[in-house]
Design a protein around this motif. Structure first.
Motif, PDB file in Angstrom:
ATOM      1  N   GLY A  65      27.457  35.583  -8.293  1.00  0.00           N
ATOM      2  CA  GLY A  65      26.862  34.525  -7.790  1.00  0.00           C
ATOM      3  C   GLY A  65      25.705  34.421  -7.580  1.00  0.00           C
ATOM      4  N   ILE A  66      24.562  35.213  -8.337  1.00  0.00           N
ATOM      5  CA  ILE A  66      23.174  35.299  -8.301  1.00  0.00           C
ATOM      6  C   ILE A  66      22.699  34.312  -9.439  1.00  0.00           C
ATOM      7  CG2 ILE A  66      20.975  36.570  -8.130  1.00  0.00           C
ATOM      8  CD1 ILE A  66      23.044  38.870  -7.015  1.00  0.00           C
ATOM      9  N   SER A  67      22.110  33.424  -9.279  1.00  0.00           N
ATOM     10  CA  SER A  67      21.434  32.787 -10.326  1.00  0.00           C
ATOM     11  C   SER A  67      20.037  32.965 -10.714  1.00  0.00           C
ATOM     12  CB  SER A  67      21.710  31.247 -10.199  1.00  0.00           C
ATOM     13  OG  SER A  67      20.594  30.708  -8.982  1.00  0.00           O
ATOM     14  N   ALA A  68      19.596  32.575 -11.675  1.00  0.00           N
ATOM     15  CA  ALA A  68      18.160  32.735 -11.869  1.00  0.00           C
ATOM     16  C   ALA A  68      17.049  32.139 -11.081  1.00  0.00           C
ATOM     17  CB  ALA A  68      17.890  32.310 -13.450  1.00  0.00           C
ATOM     18  N   GLU A  69      17.691  31.201 -10.140  1.00  0.00           N
ATOM     19  CA  GLU A  69      16.621  30.527  -9.241  1.00  0.00           C
ATOM     20  C   GLU A  69      16.678  31.355  -7.959  1.00  0.00           C
ATOM     21  OE1 GLU A  69      18.304  26.306  -8.882  1.00  0.00           O
ATOM     22  OE2 GLU A  69      18.414  26.264 -10.816  1.00  0.00           O
ATOM     23  N   ASP A  70      17.643  32.036  -7.836  1.00  0.00           N
ATOM     24  CA  ASP A  70      17.554  32.860  -6.486  1.00  0.00           C
ATOM     25  C   ASP A  70      16.959  34.209  -6.909  1.00  0.00           C
ATOM     26  OD1 ASP A  70      19.568  31.153  -5.515  1.00  0.00           O
ATOM     27  OD2 ASP A  70      21.335  32.492  -6.205  1.00  0.00           O
ATOM     28  N   ILE A  71      17.165  34.863  -7.852  1.00  0.00           N
ATOM     29  CA  ILE A  71      16.562  36.028  -8.297  1.00  0.00           C
ATOM     30  C   ILE A  71      16.247  36.006  -9.968  1.00  0.00           C
ATOM     31  CG2 ILE A  71      16.559  38.566  -8.191  1.00  0.00           C
ATOM     32  CD1 ILE A  71      18.606  38.395  -5.905  1.00  0.00           C
ATOM     33  N   PRO A  72      14.994  35.747 -10.226  1.00  0.00           N
ATOM     34  CA  PRO A  72      14.824  35.756 -11.691  1.00  0.00           C
ATOM     35  C   PRO A  72      14.968  37.022 -12.262  1.00  0.00           C
ATOM     36  CG  PRO A  72      12.884  35.255 -10.665  1.00  0.00           C
ATOM     37  CD  PRO A  72      13.934  35.147  -9.536  1.00  0.00           C
ATOM     38  N   VAL A  73      15.246  37.386 -13.413  1.00  0.00           N
ATOM     39  CA  VAL A  73      15.271  38.602 -14.148  1.00  0.00           C
ATOM     40  C   VAL A  73      14.632  38.487 -15.290  1.00  0.00           C
ATOM     41  CG1 VAL A  73      16.555  40.389 -14.996  1.00  0.00           C
ATOM     42  CG2 VAL A  73      17.469  39.260 -13.197  1.00  0.00           C
ATOM     43  N   LEU A  79      23.879  34.091 -18.462  1.00  0.00           N
ATOM     44  CA  LEU A  79      22.188  34.601 -18.603  1.00  0.00           C
ATOM     45  C   LEU A  79      21.385  33.303 -18.480  1.00  0.00           C
ATOM     46  CD1 LEU A  79      23.979  36.565 -20.605  1.00  0.00           C
ATOM     47  CD2 LEU A  79      21.647  37.411 -21.212  1.00  0.00           C
ATOM     48  N   VAL A  80      21.767  32.125 -18.349  1.00  0.00           N
ATOM     49  CA  VAL A  80      21.170  30.999 -18.473  1.00  0.00           C
ATOM     50  C   VAL A  80      19.990  31.124 -17.485  1.00  0.00           C
ATOM     51  CG1 VAL A  80      21.017  28.674 -18.472  1.00  0.00           C
ATOM     52  CG2 VAL A  80      22.600  29.721 -19.583  1.00  0.00           C
ATOM     53  N   GLY A  81      18.878  30.800 -17.694  1.00  0.00           N
ATOM     54  CA  GLY A  81      17.683  30.743 -16.805  1.00  0.00           C
ATOM     55  C   GLY A  81      17.014  32.106 -16.599  1.00  0.00           C
ATOM     56  N   HIS A  82      17.511  33.212 -16.977  1.00  0.00           N
ATOM     57  CA  HIS A  82      16.824  34.509 -16.889  1.00  0.00           C
ATOM     58  C   HIS A  82      15.728  34.574 -17.868  1.00  0.00           C
ATOM     59  CE1 HIS A  82      19.024  35.987 -13.655  1.00  0.00           C
ATOM     60  NE2 HIS A  82      20.218  35.843 -14.101  1.00  0.00           N
ATOM     61  N   LEU A  83      14.772  35.395 -17.664  1.00  0.00           N
ATOM     62  CA  LEU A  83      13.650  35.167 -18.620  1.00  0.00           C
ATOM     63  C   LEU A  83      13.587  36.375 -19.612  1.00  0.00           C
ATOM     64  CD1 LEU A  83      12.041  34.786 -15.401  1.00  0.00           C
ATOM     65  CD2 LEU A  83      11.479  33.009 -17.088  1.00  0.00           C
ATOM     66  N   ALA A  84      12.612  36.165 -20.558  1.00  0.00           N
ATOM     67  CA  ALA A  84      12.388  37.215 -21.457  1.00  0.00           C
ATOM     68  C   ALA A  84      11.031  37.185 -21.821  1.00  0.00           C
ATOM     69  CB  ALA A  84      13.081  37.199 -22.594  1.00  0.00           C
ATOM     70  N   ALA A  85      10.079  38.199 -22.012  1.00  0.00           N
ATOM     71  CA  ALA A  85       8.800  38.121 -22.247  1.00  0.00           C
ATOM     72  C   ALA A  85       8.540  38.462 -23.799  1.00  0.00           C
ATOM     73  CB  ALA A  85       7.782  38.645 -21.559  1.00  0.00           C
ATOM     74  N   TRP A  86       8.192  37.959 -24.840  1.00  0.00           N
ATOM     75  CA  TRP A  86       7.867  38.482 -26.260  1.00  0.00           C
ATOM     76  C   TRP A  86       6.753  37.853 -26.756  1.00  0.00           C
ATOM     77  CZ3 TRP A  86      10.875  42.235 -28.097  1.00  0.00           C
ATOM     78  CH2 TRP A  86      12.152  42.319 -27.571  1.00  0.00           C
ATOM     79  N   ASN A  87       6.315  38.366 -27.900  1.00  0.00           N
ATOM     80  CA  ASN A  87       5.125  37.678 -28.776  1.00  0.00           C
ATOM     81  C   ASN A  87       5.759  36.416 -29.702  1.00  0.00           C
ATOM     82  OD1 ASN A  87       4.408  40.782 -28.688  1.00  0.00           O
ATOM     83  ND2 ASN A  87       3.041  39.340 -27.348  1.00  0.00           N
ATOM     84  N   TYR A  88       7.148  36.514 -29.767  1.00  0.00           N
ATOM     85  CA  TYR A  88       7.530  35.592 -30.699  1.00  0.00           C
ATOM     86  C   TYR A  88       9.073  34.903 -29.945  1.00  0.00           C
ATOM     87  CZ  TYR A  88      10.240  33.888 -34.915  1.00  0.00           C
ATOM     88  OH  TYR A  88      11.248  33.308 -35.585  1.00  0.00           O
ATOM     89  N   PHE A  89       9.352  33.829 -30.254  1.00  0.00           N
ATOM     90  CA  PHE A  89      10.330  33.264 -30.110  1.00  0.00           C
ATOM     91  C   PHE A  89      10.848  32.412 -31.187  1.00  0.00           C
ATOM     92  CE2 PHE A  89       9.589  33.679 -25.396  1.00  0.00           C
ATOM     93  CZ  PHE A  89      10.701  34.354 -24.996  1.00  0.00           C
ATOM     94  N   MET A  90      12.256  32.505 -31.465  1.00  0.00           N
ATOM     95  CA  MET A  90      12.693  31.567 -32.600  1.00  0.00           C
ATOM     96  C   MET A  90      12.550  30.109 -32.507  1.00  0.00           C
ATOM     97  SD  MET A  90      16.490  31.747 -34.385  1.00  0.00           S
ATOM     98  CE  MET A  90      16.865  30.729 -35.785  1.00  0.00           C
ATOM     99  N   SER A  91      12.723  29.673 -31.293  1.00  0.00           N
ATOM    100  CA  SER A  91      12.519  28.354 -31.163  1.00  0.00           C
ATOM    101  C   SER A  91      11.175  27.726 -31.078  1.00  0.00           C
ATOM    102  CB  SER A  91      13.405  27.982 -29.296  1.00  0.00           C
ATOM    103  OG  SER A  91      12.260  28.794 -28.503  1.00  0.00           O
ATOM    104  N   VAL A  92      10.179  28.343 -31.063  1.00  0.00           N
ATOM    105  CA  VAL A  92       8.915  27.867 -31.304  1.00  0.00           C
ATOM    106  C   VAL A  92       8.854  26.989 -32.391  1.00  0.00           C
ATOM    107  CG1 VAL A  92       6.438  28.480 -31.431  1.00  0.00           C
ATOM    108  CG2 VAL A  92       7.827  29.652 -29.917  1.00  0.00           C
ATOM    109  N   ASP A  93       8.113  25.880 -32.274  1.00  0.00           N
ATOM    110  CA  ASP A  93       8.268  24.633 -33.462  1.00  0.00           C
ATOM    111  C   ASP A  93       6.943  24.554 -34.034  1.00  0.00           C
ATOM    112  OD1 ASP A  93       9.305  22.830 -35.153  1.00  0.00           O
ATOM    113  OD2 ASP A  93       9.409  21.354 -33.408  1.00  0.00           O
ATOM    114  N   THR A  94       6.881  25.755 -35.237  1.00  0.00           N
ATOM    115  CA  THR A  94       5.661  25.657 -35.938  1.00  0.00           C
ATOM    116  C   THR A  94       6.212  25.355 -37.435  1.00  0.00           C
ATOM    117  OG1 THR A  94       5.356  27.827 -36.126  1.00  0.00           O
ATOM    118  CG2 THR A  94       4.171  26.985 -34.432  1.00  0.00           C
TER     119      THR A  94
END
Lengths: 430, 552
Positions: free
Chosen positions: A255-263, A281-296
């Motif tokens: 029951g730990i959501s990304a709003e309580d403790i973000p990972v 996993l919804v709401g948890h984070l990732a850091a990268w230099n690229y995401f597929m969802s970036v719209d260019t």
């Protein structure tokens, strides 16, 4: 062992047929001897899960380059070997690629230990390796170009984001990792960074697990306990590959959501999320230099090309694929500029090469063999894609030696005159 | 007299009505403009401005606020690029159907590139949820009210006190009442009045919750000149006492939690090892491909679920009940084939068996990798396996683990029954105890060997179904369990099923009790060292087999 023998022979025959077909098709298009490009990614064993895709993306890039007329009027030819997730075998295969196959450049490796294992081979034989994965830094070899993120291009911005008001203003930190070199070094840098920002050691919990750890009950309960001190808490995860899934499942089930403790994770990308039940996993984070969802437009074209090549519209793209895209195009430009595939000439031509990022802006190769790239932070969505919630205003210069480790902060990596060195305190030629 | 009074009243009432009617449009017009501006800030402002806008919007009490903020938290709130219209987007076959948040009317269908999604990150969603928390305290759904009370409790927002007290007076559900009282006490902890604070501390002392512990501990914090955060001595004394009581109860719960986690880990170990207890323990075959039987079971689950998704999506919750026998049959058949094809030529040559089965495990892994691809496959959890039982003390018992404990005990009991009560079980025991004698009695030992190996493999396959619920379904799944499985069987005593049971649970509990103190890596090492020492002392494990079979 009869059966096994037959299977290997079958595989070898198929590979031979494939390369013959590739070679003959290319030969009809262009004149001259092919330029040979080595691909050193595991196609079997534990790392096949991540590395197979990188082999495919390299084949795609090479095919596209051949369709565009090859390089220096010569066709490109891929030489694929399988180091089978076996670290010593990486070194053997690297030697085989350079000495026997006489390749002009190698694209490969994923884990840091595989890179460390091939490093002496490339330095001894003066080969050229493009390494596409985010890593712990603290290295700069004359024979390697690092196209993935250094810690200051991934870990540090992610922590800064979580510290900011917008990111939740975290004051207590859990550094969670698998027990090997990448998490240990990254966490060392992060701890020094946090200390420098006024976080005391009491507010940092650092925990390591064995590879493939699947029972996260106790650790998740500890994290919850650690977080229940009334201060915003965030988890920085350097958990490797497969162990992530049970970790996130346990978090969601408790029951730990990304709003309580973000990972925030540094090893979870689109490819890892494909084929997962993403709900926990919804709401948890990732850091990268690229995401597929970036719209260019560049990204759209890249994804379309990938889907075309692989013949499956459901396949995703990820950060190391972009790193190979940038690395390969820079190498092509450098070869054209140098007019030769000779390693020393190409290396000199690499410095200052620019290639448009798929996410906008321009990547630059620096003289420390690391790239300048933008940093993006995304939240995981239900469909396994990322919603970009934060990005750097400009590109970040990759730092080979961390400023936050005392003995590293004095070191400089610069392969141009007068330094010509990967880890020196003073220039070699004064 | 009475008539006059009435008349005066009526007059006053009428006057008020007229004034009200006159005032209403002008007030609401100004309000409306302000409201629209707040909505625009929500869409285009920076983080601080957005936060302020959310607070201001909630304060208006406007009925349009709740759906709008909910949409924003769910990432369904959009800004139309051409005219700055803020709208809730609904997925439609032709694109995105926009609904204007101000008028509530439909504003056309657009493509995803014509609008910007209004970014709401975790932090923003948290702020929205606590803003909505006060608004949903009176929701007809008890679960929503409970969540609202929890949100208010965590925010300790004094502004929510009135709404909370109103909701508390009307609340009928006991669990929600308790949560609301907890929230009320948490708010009163920050009150000006020492009597109220004392009351709050006493109310909170009856809960066993790590959050309350930190709230109380915050009262006892001393600053540099030695003054406490809590100025009243009586309140401090009560807080100290309450804190001690809560600490004690929490420590008890924590140990209980560790033991439960240990049992849960033990059940996973037992499931993985129980098949090996047959093939290695009873038959004496060192089967390195045992983990791959588990993997085959997990992939069978994937295939079965895929069929359910394609043909009977409504019955998805029952897919595991089909997957269990299917996995048993697939892995069992693979086991029989391996025994007949390879292992029967190698009886009595343990080293060659070891090498052959290890090679086999590599072949099986690569085969699966070729057929299903190297990436993880998605195995979904049926709805009845999701979620957890929350105890008050912050210990959660997750359903998937509970079911796995249950499943493991059922499989164990079933296996004991097969060995003790069926003719096949009788023959198996006869063959393992004295092969020559069994042969002389007319038992077809070759057939029994194949079936025994098939049974062990089939059980490994069923373990794969359970493991697919907590671990990755990838070609490497089996590797991570093979060493642990051997450990359990050797530790428990080779050839003894009850030993395997005891071995699995004692290893699981020992591991989990050590983990909080030594860490996961060192904890595992300590357990390994302990087992090595133990095996030195008792080479035959916890429950050694006695009698002629051992010497044979």
């Amino acid at each position: 062992m009869d059966l096994f023998d037959r299977i290997t022979r079958l595989g070898a025959a198929a590979a031979l047929a494939g390369s013959v077909a590739l070679g003959s098709a290319a030969a009809t298009a262009q004149e001259g001897d092919p330029i040979r490009v080595g691909i050193l990614h595991s196609l079997s064993g534990t790392m096949a899960i991540s590395e197979t895709t990188l082999k495919d993306v390299m084949l795609m890039l090479i095919e596209e380059q051949n369709e565009a007329g090859g390089l220096l009027g010569r066709p490109l030819e891929a030489v694929v070997v399988d180091p089978a997730s076996d670290w010593p075998l990486f070194a053997e295969k690297a030697r085989e690629l350079i000495e026997q196959e006489e390749v002009d450049v190698v694209f490969g490796c994923w884990t840091s230990v595989s890179r460390k294992s091939v490093l002496p081979v490339f330095e001894e034989l003066n080969g050229l390796l493009f390494y596409p994965v985010q890593y712990e830094g603290e290295e700069s070899s004359r024979n390697v170009f690092y196209t993935g993120a250094a810690p200051n291009q991934q870990a540090i911005p992610a922590v800064e984001y979580l510290m900011s008001d917008e990111g939740g203003g975290a004051e207590r930190w859990v550094l969670l990792g698998t027990d090997y070199v990448y998490p240990r070094t990254t966490n060392r840098i992060l701890r020094a960074f946090l200390n420098a920002n006024g976080v005391s050691d009491d507010d940092i919990m650092e925990t390591y697990t064995p590879f493939g750890h699947s029972d996260w009950q106790t650790i998740v309960a500890e994290v919850q306990e650690f977080a229940s001190q009334g201060l915003p808490t965030a988890v920085v995860s350097t958990i490797n590959g497969d162990a992530n899934v049970p970790f996130y499942k346990e978090l969601a089930n408790q029951g730990i959501s990304a709003e309580d403790i973000p990972v925030v994770a540094f090893s979870v990308g689109e490819e890892e999320l494909a084929g997962l039940d993403t709900e926990p996993l919804v709401g948890h984070l990732a850091a990268w230099n690229y995401f597929m969802s970036v719209d260019t437009p560049e990204n759209e074209a890249f994804i379309a090309g990938w889907h075309d090549f692989i013949g499956d519209d459901a396949r995703v793209t990820n950060d190391p694929m972009e790193a190979h895209y940038i690395g390969f195009n820079m190498w092509v430009q450098a070869v054209e500029q140098a007019g030769s595939t000779e390693v020393d000439a190409v290396r000199q031509a690499m410095y200052g090469q620019t290639v448009p990022n798929l996410t906008g802006g321009v990547a630059v190769m620096n003289t420390n063999h690391h790239l300048s790239k933008p940093v993006l932070i995304g939240e995981i969505l239900e469909d396994g894609q990322f919603d970009v919630v934060w990005e750097t205003d400009d590109v970040v210069v990759g730092d080979a030696w961390s400023d936050f480790i005392p003995e590293s902060s004095v070191l400089t990596a610069d392969w141009t005159y007068p330094w010509v060195c990967g880890n020196c305190e003073t220039p070699r030629f004064q | 007299m009475p008539i006059r009074v009435n008349r005066a009243l009526v007059l006053a009432f009428a006057l008020a009505l007229v004034l009200g009617v006159l005032a209403a449009p002008s007030r609401s017009l100004a309000q409306e403009a302000e409201f629209a501006e707040l909505v625009a800030t929500l869409a285009t402002g920076d983080f601080a401005e957005k936060t302020a806008a959310i607070a201001a919007l909630t304060a208006t009490g406007d009925p349009r606020v709740q759906p709008m903020l909910e949409a924003m938290a769910d990432r369904r709130l959009y800004l139309r690029e051409e005219d700055g219209l803020v709208a809730i987007g609904e997925d439609d076959a032709e694109g995105l159907r926009l609904i204007d948040v101000l008028t509530g009317e439909e504003a056309g269908i657009v493509g995803s590139r014509d609008v910007d999604r209004i970014r709401a990150n975790n932090r923003m969603r948290g702020i929205i949820r606590s803003a909505l928390g006060t608004m949903t305290l009176m929701n007809p759904d008890a679960a929503v009210r409970l969540e609202a009370a929890e949100t208010v409790f965590r925010s300790q927002d004094e502004g929510a006190l009135d709404a909370l007290e109103q909701a508390l007076a009307a609340e009928a559900d006991d669990a929600v009442r308790a949560a609301m009282e907890k929230a009320r006490a948490a708010i009163l902890l920050g009150s000006e009045d020492a009597v109220l604070r004392l009351e709050a501390v006493e109310a909170l002392s009856s809960f066993t919750d790590p959050d309350i512990r930190s709230m109380l501990a915050a009262l006892l914090v001393q600053d540099q000149d030695g003054t406490f955060a809590e100025t009243d001595e009586a309140v401090r004394a009560a807080a100290t006492e309450a804190l001690d009581a809560i600490e004690q109860r929490l420590a008890l719960w924590r140990t209980a939690g560790h033991i439960y986690q240990g049992i849960s880990l033990g059940s996973v170990l037992l499931l993985a090892a129980i098949g090996l207890a047959i093939t290695f323990g009873v038959m004496g075959v060192i089967n390195m491909a045992h983990g791959e039987m588990v993997m085959l079971g997990a992939y069978t689950t994937f295939v079965v679920q895929q069929l359910f998704r394609d043909y009977m999506p409504g019955l998805f919750d029952f897919s595991l009940f089909v997957a269990i026998p299917a996995a048993f049959l697939v892995a069992g058949a693979a086991g029989v084939a391996i025994e007949r094809g390879i292992i029967r030529f190698l009886y009595g040559r343990p080293l060659e068996t070891l090498l052959a089965t290890w090679g086999l495990s590599l072949i099986l892994q690569q085969l699966v990798r070729t057929v299903f691809g190297p990436t993880n496959r998605e195995v979904g959890a049926p709805s009845w396996m999701q979620g957890a039982i929350e105890t008050t003390a912050g210990i959660t018992l997750t359903y998937n683990r509970l079911y796995i404990i249950l499943f493991c005990l059922i499989v164990f009991a079933g296996l004991i029954m097969v060995l003790r009560r069926t003719p096949l079980g009788l023959q198996m025991r006869a063959v393992t105890q004295n092969r020559q004698m069994a042969k002389a009695m007319g038992i077809r030992t070759g057939r029994v060997d194949a079936l025994t190996f098939g049974l062990g493999s089939g059980i490994a396959g069923m373990a794969g179904v359970a493991l697919s619920q907590i671990d990755n379904v990838s070609p490497n799944l089996g590797q991570s369990y093979i060493i642990d499985s051997f450990l359990v069987v050797v530790f428990g005593g080779v050839g003894n099923l009850w030993g395997t049971l005891a071995g699995a649970f004692s290893l699981g509990i020992a591991n989990k009790l050590l983990e909080p103190y030594a860490g996961a890596v060192l904890g595992k090492i300590l357990v390994l060292v302990a087992i090595i020492l133990f095996i030195q002392k008792r080479p035959r494990g916890l429950f050694a087999l006695k009698g002629r079979a051992v010497e044979a």
